[in-house]
Every structure is written in C-alpha cells, then in structure tokens.
Design a protein around this motif. Structure first.
Motif, PDB file in Angstrom:
ATOM      1  N   GLN A 150       0.845  -1.186   0.000  1.00 48.22           N
ATOM      2  CA  GLN A 150       0.000   0.000   0.000  1.00 48.22           C
ATOM      3  C   GLN A 150       0.888   1.246   0.000  1.00 48.22           C
ATOM      4  O   GLN A 150       2.039   1.211   0.420  1.00 48.22           O
ATOM      5  CB  GLN A 150      -0.890   0.014   1.237  1.00 48.22           C
ATOM      6  CG  GLN A 150      -1.819  -1.169   1.312  1.00 48.22           C
ATOM      7  CD  GLN A 150      -2.526  -1.238   2.662  1.00 48.22           C
ATOM      8  OE1 GLN A 150      -2.164  -0.565   3.594  1.00 48.22           O
ATOM      9  NE2 GLN A 150      -3.538  -2.086   2.739  1.00 48.22           N
ATOM     10  N   ALA A 151       0.314   2.362  -0.451  1.00 49.75           N
ATOM     11  CA  ALA A 151       1.071   3.605  -0.514  1.00 49.75           C
ATOM     12  C   ALA A 151       1.484   4.089   0.879  1.00 49.75           C
ATOM     13  O   ALA A 151       2.610   4.513   1.077  1.00 49.75           O
ATOM     14  CB  ALA A 151       0.261   4.680  -1.230  1.00 49.75           C
ATOM     15  N   THR A 152       0.594   4.024   1.850  1.00 49.39           N
ATOM     16  CA  THR A 152       0.926   4.460   3.203  1.00 49.39           C
ATOM     17  C   THR A 152       0.659   3.315   4.172  1.00 49.39           C
ATOM     18  O   THR A 152      -0.385   2.668   4.122  1.00 49.39           O
ATOM     19  CB  THR A 152       0.085   5.686   3.626  1.00 49.39           C
ATOM     20  OG1 THR A 152      -1.295   5.367   3.523  1.00 49.39           O
ATOM     21  CG2 THR A 152       0.396   6.880   2.738  1.00 49.39           C
ATOM     22  N   MET A 153       1.635   3.076   5.004  1.00 47.99           N
ATOM     23  CA  MET A 153       1.501   2.023   6.012  1.00 47.99           C
ATOM     24  C   MET A 153       1.931   2.592   7.353  1.00 47.99           C
ATOM     25  O   MET A 153       2.876   3.372   7.430  1.00 47.99           O
ATOM     26  CB  MET A 153       2.373   0.817   5.652  1.00 47.99           C
ATOM     27  CG  MET A 153       1.977   0.176   4.344  1.00 47.99           C
ATOM     28  SD  MET A 153       2.960  -1.282   4.021  1.00 47.99           S
ATOM     29  CE  MET A 153       1.935  -2.503   4.793  1.00 47.99           C
ATOM     30  N   GLU A 194       6.570  -2.600  11.098  1.00 43.86           N
ATOM     31  CA  GLU A 194       7.313  -3.407  12.070  1.00 43.86           C
ATOM     32  C   GLU A 194       6.877  -4.867  12.003  1.00 43.86           C
ATOM     33  O   GLU A 194       7.713  -5.779  12.077  1.00 43.86           O
ATOM     34  CB  GLU A 194       7.127  -2.861  13.489  1.00 43.86           C
ATOM     35  CG  GLU A 194       7.866  -3.657  14.553  1.00 43.86           C
ATOM     36  CD  GLU A 194       9.363  -3.821  14.308  1.00 43.86           C
ATOM     37  OE1 GLU A 194       9.887  -4.931  14.578  1.00 43.86           O
ATOM     38  OE2 GLU A 194      10.015  -2.877  13.856  1.00 43.86           O
ATOM     39  N   LEU A 195       5.579  -5.118  11.855  1.00 42.76           N
ATOM     40  CA  LEU A 195       5.095  -6.495  11.738  1.00 42.76           C
ATOM     41  C   LEU A 195       5.638  -7.171  10.479  1.00 42.76           C
ATOM     42  O   LEU A 195       6.013  -8.348  10.502  1.00 42.76           O
ATOM     43  CB  LEU A 195       3.565  -6.524  11.731  1.00 42.76           C
ATOM     44  CG  LEU A 195       2.884  -6.213  13.063  1.00 42.76           C
ATOM     45  CD1 LEU A 195       1.375  -6.078  12.864  1.00 42.76           C
ATOM     46  CD2 LEU A 195       3.214  -7.265  14.100  1.00 42.76           C
ATOM     47  N   ILE A 196       5.696  -6.433   9.393  1.00 33.75           N
ATOM     48  CA  ILE A 196       6.250  -6.974   8.147  1.00 33.75           C
ATOM     49  C   ILE A 196       7.735  -7.278   8.320  1.00 33.75           C
ATOM     50  O   ILE A 196       8.212  -8.348   7.925  1.00 33.75           O
ATOM     51  CB  ILE A 196       6.006  -6.000   6.977  1.00 33.75           C
ATOM     52  CG1 ILE A 196       4.505  -5.915   6.673  1.00 33.75           C
ATOM     53  CG2 ILE A 196       6.789  -6.423   5.741  1.00 33.75           C
ATOM     54  CD1 ILE A 196       4.122  -4.773   5.758  1.00 33.75           C
ATOM     55  N   ALA A 197       8.461  -6.355   8.935  1.00 35.56           N
ATOM     56  CA  ALA A 197       9.893  -6.569   9.179  1.00 35.56           C
ATOM     57  C   ALA A 197      10.109  -7.782  10.082  1.00 35.56           C
ATOM     58  O   ALA A 197      11.031  -8.576   9.859  1.00 35.56           O
ATOM     59  CB  ALA A 197      10.517  -5.320   9.802  1.00 35.56           C
TER      60      ALA A 197
END
Length: 110
Positions: A2-5, A11-14
């Motif tokens: 998405q454009a803005t997260m 942090e969850l993705i990392a």
C-alpha cells in the motif's frame, strides 16, 4: 504494498522477514513443504540437533508459520502459513534471474 503504512504495520512486516532470515528455519519450512513431520524426522532431515530444531519450531509456531499436532507422546508439525512459499519462490526466481544476467554478462567478457 500500500502507498501508506503505519509504523506498526511496517514493524510487523519486518518481523516476518526476520523470521525468514534464518537458514535453519528455511530448512525446516522446506522440509515441511512436502508434508507433516515429527521433530525426529526434522532432526534427521536437517542434520541439526533436537534442541536446535525444537527452538526454531517454537519460534515458527509462535508466529503462526507452523502448526503442531500431538499424537500420544509424538508432536507433528505442518505448515501453518502456505503463503510463505509464495514469498520464497518470488525471492528464488529473482535470484535466478539475477544469476542468469550476471552469467550472460560474464560470457560476453570472456
């Protein structure tokens, strides 16, 4: 993406990528791709110690990447998040493409 997260989402993705950054965890997931296995089978397949395999399985289970099923005194593990293989295949495909490009360039030099 998405454009803005939010920072929390990033942090969850990392955190998910950190889970996949360990070669032993990738070995375990690769072994489970073929189907459910016991800790003993995973120890034999990976060549790692039982405590090491158990530690990684616990981490993977905590984050929902594997499932645990108890049968008597045996614990069996299976994939809990099949999308992981989509991620791995994407990375592998891009690495193959990169290697082919480098090989092609080296062939042009020699």
């Amino acid at each position: 993406m998405q454009a803005t997260m939010s920072d929390e989402m990033l942090e969850l993705i990392a955190q998910r990528f950190r889970l996949l950054s360990d070669p032993m965890r990738l070995r375990i997931l690769h072994q489970l791709q073929a189907g459910e296995k016991s800790v003993t089978e995973l120890v034999e397949a990976t060549g790692a110690s039982q405590p090491n395999v158990s530690k990684h399985l616990s981490t993977l289970r905590t984050h929902g990447l594997v499932r645990r099923r108890q049968e008597g005194n045996m614990a069996y593990f299976s994939i809990g998040a099949p999308f992981i293989f989509d991620v791995c295949n994407t990375v592998c495909d891009s690495m193959k493409d990169e290697l082919e490009q480098k090989t092609s360039l080296l062939g042009q030099i020699g």
